[in-house]
Design a protein around this motif. Sequence first.
Motif, short mmCIF file in Angstrom:
data_model
loop_
_atom_site.label_atom_id
_atom_site.label_comp_id
_atom_site.label_asym_id
_atom_site.label_seq_id
_atom_site.Cartn_x
_atom_site.Cartn_y
_atom_site.Cartn_z
N ASP A 21 -83.84 38.42 -35.16
CA ASP A 21 -82.42 38.08 -35.27
C ASP A 21 -81.99 37.44 -33.95
N SER A 22 -81.93 36.11 -33.94
CA SER A 22 -81.67 35.39 -32.69
C SER A 22 -80.98 34.08 -32.98
N HIS A 61 -80.46 31.68 -36.60
CA HIS A 61 -79.17 31.24 -37.13
C HIS A 61 -79.07 29.72 -37.14
N SER A 68 -87.21 36.45 -41.22
CA SER A 68 -86.71 37.17 -40.06
C SER A 68 -87.22 38.59 -40.02
N PHE A 75 -86.42 42.37 -38.19
CA PHE A 75 -85.46 43.20 -37.49
C PHE A 75 -86.16 44.50 -37.11
#
Length: 86
Positions: free
Chosen positions: A59-60, A64, A75, A77
């Motif tokens: 998540d970076s 995005h 992704s 996490f």
Amino acid sequence: LIKTFPPESTLFLAWGSAQEKTLCESLMNGHPRAVVLPKLSLPALHLLMTKMTLVVSVDSLSLHLAAIAGVPTRSYFGPSLGEKYA
């Protein structure tokens, strides 16, 4: 994970801190066409994301930006310190 990509794939490894850059440099050895990216500006990173066929990320920002560009993403996490987000 890096070894699961076909050898004809080019893997671009992005980083945010000096520690992450060192990790990316060590991961390069796991794939014949892995490239550690230089520090990129936000517009340059966004442009790069538009050229990708897949982005695998935590998540970076890269994740995005890829999503905004309409690029498929995968992704990951992991555990975080609850105190960090309290």
